[in-house]
Design a protein around this motif. Structure first.
Motif, PDB file in Angstrom:
ATOM      1  N   PRO A  13      38.658  45.106  33.035  1.00 19.66           N
ATOM      2  CA  PRO A  13      38.121  44.730  34.342  1.00 19.66           C
ATOM      3  C   PRO A  13      37.333  45.885  34.967  1.00 19.66           C
ATOM      4  O   PRO A  13      37.361  47.004  34.465  1.00 19.66           O
ATOM      5  N   ILE A  14      36.687  45.580  36.061  1.00 22.08           N
ATOM      6  CA  ILE A  14      35.976  46.601  36.825  1.00 22.08           C
ATOM      7  C   ILE A  14      36.868  47.000  37.995  1.00 22.08           C
ATOM      8  O   ILE A  14      37.305  46.135  38.769  1.00 22.08           O
ATOM      9  N   VAL A  15      37.160  48.283  38.097  1.00 21.38           N
ATOM     10  CA  VAL A  15      38.019  48.796  39.168  1.00 21.38           C
ATOM     11  C   VAL A  15      37.114  49.313  40.288  1.00 21.38           C
ATOM     12  O   VAL A  15      36.411  50.318  40.124  1.00 21.38           O
ATOM     13  N   ILE A  16      37.121  48.631  41.400  1.00 18.10           N
ATOM     14  CA  ILE A  16      36.268  49.005  42.530  1.00 18.10           C
ATOM     15  C   ILE A  16      36.890  50.206  43.243  1.00 18.10           C
ATOM     16  O   ILE A  16      38.028  50.139  43.717  1.00 18.10           O
ATOM     17  N   LYS A  17      36.145  51.299  43.313  1.00 14.01           N
ATOM     18  CA  LYS A  17      36.677  52.546  43.876  1.00 14.01           C
ATOM     19  C   LYS A  17      36.846  52.458  45.390  1.00 14.01           C
ATOM     20  O   LYS A  17      37.851  52.892  45.946  1.00 14.01           O
ATOM     21  N   GLU A  18      35.829  51.934  46.050  1.00 11.58           N
ATOM     22  CA  GLU A  18      35.874  51.830  47.502  1.00 11.58           C
ATOM     23  C   GLU A  18      34.942  50.709  47.942  1.00 11.58           C
ATOM     24  O   GLU A  18      34.142  50.197  47.150  1.00 11.58           O
ATOM     25  N   ALA A  19      35.041  50.346  49.187  1.00 15.14           N
ATOM     26  CA  ALA A  19      34.275  49.203  49.691  1.00 15.14           C
ATOM     27  C   ALA A  19      32.778  49.383  49.469  1.00 15.14           C
ATOM     28  O   ALA A  19      32.083  48.439  49.079  1.00 15.14           O
ATOM     29  N   ASP A  20      32.280  50.586  49.679  1.00 18.39           N
ATOM     30  CA  ASP A  20      30.833  50.807  49.614  1.00 18.39           C
ATOM     31  C   ASP A  20      30.285  50.859  48.194  1.00 18.39           C
ATOM     32  O   ASP A  20      29.071  50.833  47.999  1.00 18.39           O
ATOM     33  N   SER A  21      31.144  50.963  47.201  1.00 17.88           N
ATOM     34  CA  SER A  21      30.660  51.048  45.816  1.00 17.88           C
ATOM     35  C   SER A  21      30.648  49.690  45.121  1.00 17.88           C
ATOM     36  O   SER A  21      30.295  49.606  43.943  1.00 17.88           O
ATOM     37  N   TYR A  22      31.020  48.641  45.825  1.00 21.13           N
ATOM     38  CA  TYR A  22      31.192  47.311  45.212  1.00 21.13           C
ATOM     39  C   TYR A  22      29.926  46.826  44.514  1.00 21.13           C
ATOM     40  O   TYR A  22      29.924  46.548  43.299  1.00 21.13           O
ATOM     41  N   ALA A  23      28.829  46.696  45.252  1.00 23.40           N
ATOM     42  CA  ALA A  23      27.602  46.136  44.677  1.00 23.40           C
ATOM     43  C   ALA A  23      27.069  47.024  43.559  1.00 23.40           C
ATOM     44  O   ALA A  23      26.614  46.526  42.514  1.00 23.40           O
ATOM     45  N   GLN A  24      27.128  48.367  43.762  1.00 22.89           N
ATOM     46  CA  GLN A  24      26.601  49.287  42.755  1.00 22.89           C
ATOM     47  C   GLN A  24      27.429  49.231  41.479  1.00 22.89           C
ATOM     48  O   GLN A  24      26.891  49.209  40.361  1.00 22.89           O
ATOM     49  N   GLN A  25      28.764  49.170  41.580  1.00 21.81           N
ATOM     50  CA  GLN A  25      29.612  49.113  40.392  1.00 21.81           C
ATOM     51  C   GLN A  25      29.438  47.796  39.638  1.00 21.81           C
ATOM     52  O   GLN A  25      29.413  47.782  38.404  1.00 21.81           O
TER      53      GLN A  25
END
Length: 704
Positions: free
Chosen positions: A205-217
């Motif tokens: 899966p993709i682990v989202i680091k923080e709210a602001d990195s969502y679209a970029q990740q």
């Protein structure tokens, strides 16, 4: 302290035609709910994300805890809350307990008068909502209010519980900055993991680091463009480049573009071709089958003709796309071969040979068959044709109306109902019928939608009017009247079509006479006359549609009301009337005359019995009433001459000369005097004034 928030629901493939609305609604509902709980800063920015497998929203400046709020709460009258010794009664203690307080709060209660009753109030501090609690509530309410076209019921992993949602949900993210906020919804516990593209993601899966990195990740690791708008822009960019490379132009279709955007997460636009032999089939058929069945974008040349190439939007980007293109070309070949087969088969029979079969097609279970219906449409259309163009047009209309609905029985229209009328035109031309007849067959459905073109020729105008008026009269006759947002027979569209044709084609036809014509033809026979409907509501319905349409064109409600209050039956006159009213309002005398007109109307309404319009000059005793009578006599012929010539602007502007004698009349003359003869004569004078002022519009509607 505020941080940015990201929430995401990972879902099985969502309905593509609903995705854009679902994404926007989810974000809006979520933000609105958090704002209502005082968890959002005033400058919070909301960004919606929606892809085939996810609904998400990013919100800036979200608080971890809402601020405490000081409130003053009304409790009850003093007489109820305190006994004679000033001690708390049982009802007061119960009320305080419900608010989280006890008897110790009684000394701090305030007394204040509410009306005539002395009442107890309590100053309290309500603790602000935590983000976790706020998110839980926002999720529940947003999910419950989503405009879901059809709900699914599915079991959770425990095999016992089931939930209702648009599609099964598999993961939930709730991040405040880099922190996971604990939320449980749809049987899912929030975390920070999601899934990328099924085939193109570099990791799962993709682990989202923080709210602001969502679209970029998601873009970098998951090969997913999360934003619906950004994904659509990328599709348009690729389509434009691919089409320009072929020196062609993709067909414009906003609904198709939305649907395709909702079908892909990683768009890849490719060019496909089909056998040029299929271009012998009407291009409307080919375009419709490619758009409807395959979600392709047909390509047009500089003359607007269909080329044998199309654009497809794939959801993967292989190094060699040839297999994808070849597979789609095989599928489109089969689809276009079907269209060619329908076209060839349909042309083996004439339109005329199919006419008797209309008697087997049910129009409405209360109204009979399409054959029955078209019998009356033909009668009505030919009568309109005779009024507009004599015997020549009447004969054209008779033939066009006879064949207008026959293409409903063809294989092509059976497969693609959207082609009704269009195929009738092609088949009529194939049989050698004139373009006047062929275009009338196609155009009698026009206007099909807001902004659509009108029929190209007079025969098409006549059949279109008859078709729409017959539908309106019969549907109102059996009580099928639109309510709220329900309009299953598109009567609002039919009414607007009648309005546009009458006005934009500048037809010298009276609306009430047209309605009576339809009513008399259908309900005229003796056996039906007893069931003839009262169609007053139909006229009101049409004028309501007209009023809305005119306001959309930029006319003010006062201007529209002034003109339509007179129920002008020749709708083609209405633009001239509105222009005249607008010009009148710019006159210095307009405000005063509008107010006078309103005053005169009120006087006449309050008068019992009939008022004569004949003025006895011998009874005009006062100079002021003599001057008004003289002005009316002098101006009436001028206004009538301008009115009869259709010069409504001049007719209204002539009224400016009435301001002085009218003002003098009301300054010096009492209308309701004791002398009955004198009173009636003055009322007759006012009635003359009222009539001359209201030939074009009810000017009292302009009074402020």
């Amino acid at each position: 302290m505020t941080k940015n928030l990201l929430v995401e629901l990972l879902i099985e493939e969502l309905p593509p035609k609903s995705l854009k609305q679902l994404g926007n609604s989810f974000a809006e509902l979520f933000a609105t709910n958090l704002k209502a709980q005082d968890l959002l800063a005033t400058d919070a920015q909301v960004t919606a994300y929606a892809s085939p497998r996810r609904l998400a929203v990013h919100i800036t400046n979200v608080a971890a805890q809402a601020s405490d709020r000081a409130v003053t709460q009304k409790l009850m009258p003093v007489a109820v809350g305190l006994d004679a010794q000033g001690l708390a009664t049982a009802p007061l203690l119960k009320k305080l307990a419900g608010l989280g307080a006890d008897a110790s709060a009684v000394p701090r209660l305030k007394r204040a008068m509410e009306g005539k009753t002395e009442t107890l109030f309590w100053d309290n501090t309500i603790k602000g909502t935590s983000l976790a609690a706020g998110l839980q509530k926002a999720f529940q309410e947003a999910i419950g209010q989503l405009p879901i076209p059809k709900v699914m019921t599915y079991q959770l992993e425990d095999g016992w519980q089931s939930v209702d949602f648009v599609r099964p949900a598999h993961a939930l993210i709730a991040l405040h900055g880099a922190d996971v906020i604990s939320v449980n919804i749809l049987g899912l516990q929030s975390g920070r993991e999601t899934q990328g593209h099924r085939f193109e993601a570099t990791m799962q899966p993709i682990v989202i680091k923080e709210a602001d990195s969502y679209a970029q990740q998601l873009a970098a690791e998951g090969a997913v463009i999360a934003s619906f708008a950004e994904r659509q822009d990328e599709i348009v960019r690729q389509m434009t480049a691919a089409a320009q490379h072929e020196n062609l132009t993709p067909i414009e279709d906003a609904a198709l573009l939305d649907e395709v955007t909702a079908l892909v997460e990683h768009p890849n636009v490719l060019v496909g071709t089909f056998d040029p032999v299929f271009l012998q089939v009407p291009q409307e058929c080919l375009i419709l089958t490619m758009k409807t069945n395959q979600k392709y974008f047909p390509l047009l040349d500089a003359q607007g003709k269909l080329a044998n190439k199309f654009l497809l939007v794939a959801n993967i980007k292989p190094a060699d796309p040839s297999l994808i293109i070849a597979g789609n070309e095989r599928v489109v070949h089969s689809r276009l071969a079907d269209a060619q087969f329908f076209f060839d088969q349909d042309r083996k029979r004439t339109l005329e040979s199919r006419i008797p079969e209309l008697n087997k097609v049910v129009y409405h279970n209360k109204l009979g068959t399409q054959g029955w219906r078209m019998h009356y449409v033909r009668i009505i259309a030919t009568e309109i044709g005779a009024q507009l163009g004599g015997d020549t047009l009447r004969d054209q209309v008779f033939e066009a109306a006879t064949l207008a609905k026959v293409d409903l029985l063809t294989d092509m229209v059976g497969e693609f109902p959207e082609l009704q009328g269009i195929m009738g035109r092609y088949y009529a031309q194939h049989e050698g019928l004139s373009d006047d007849i062929a275009f009338a067959i196609e155009d009698h459905y026009k206007p099909r939608f807001a902004g659509d073109t009108l029929p190209r020729n007079q025969a098409g105008v006549c059949v279109a009017l008859a078709d729409k008026l017959e539908t309106l009269v019969n549907m109102f006759g059996i009580g099928e009247i639109p309510t709220g947002d329900k309009d299953p027979f598109a009567l609002r569209r039919h009414a607007l079509g009648v309005i546009r044709i009458l006005i934009e084609k500048d037809l010298p036809l009276q609306l009430n006479q047209l309605i009576d014509l339809v009513k008399n033809e259908i309900y005229g026979p003796l056996e039906l006359s007893a069931s003839a409907p009262d169609l007053h509501d139909l006229q009101v319905f049409i004028y309501d549609r007209l009023a809305g349409n005119l306001r959309e064109q930029g006319y003010t409600p006062q201007e529209v009301d002034a003109v339509l209050s007179l129920n002008p039956q020749q709708l083609s006159d209405i633009p001239n009337r509105l222009a005249a009213v607008r010009a009148f309002t710019k006159l210095p005398e307009a405000v005063s005359l509008a107010a006078v007109n309103k005053r005169v109307g009120n006087i006449l309404k309050k008068t019992e019995g009939d008022i004569s319009i004949e003025v006895d000059a011998s009874l005009l005793q006062e100079p002021a009433e003599q001057a008004l009578h003289q002005a009316l006599t002098s101006l009436s012929s001028k206004t009538k001459e301008a009115f009869d010539a259709g010069d409504y602007t001049t007719s209204l502007q002539i009224l400016a000369a009435l301001k002085s004698p009218v003002d003098t009349f009301f300054d010096h003359i009492m209308v309701n005097v004791e002398d009955k003869s004198l009173r009636n004569n003055r009322l007759a004078l006012l009635k003359q004034l009222h009539q001359i002022m209201n030939q074009i519009a009810d000017l009292s509607k302009l009074a402020t």
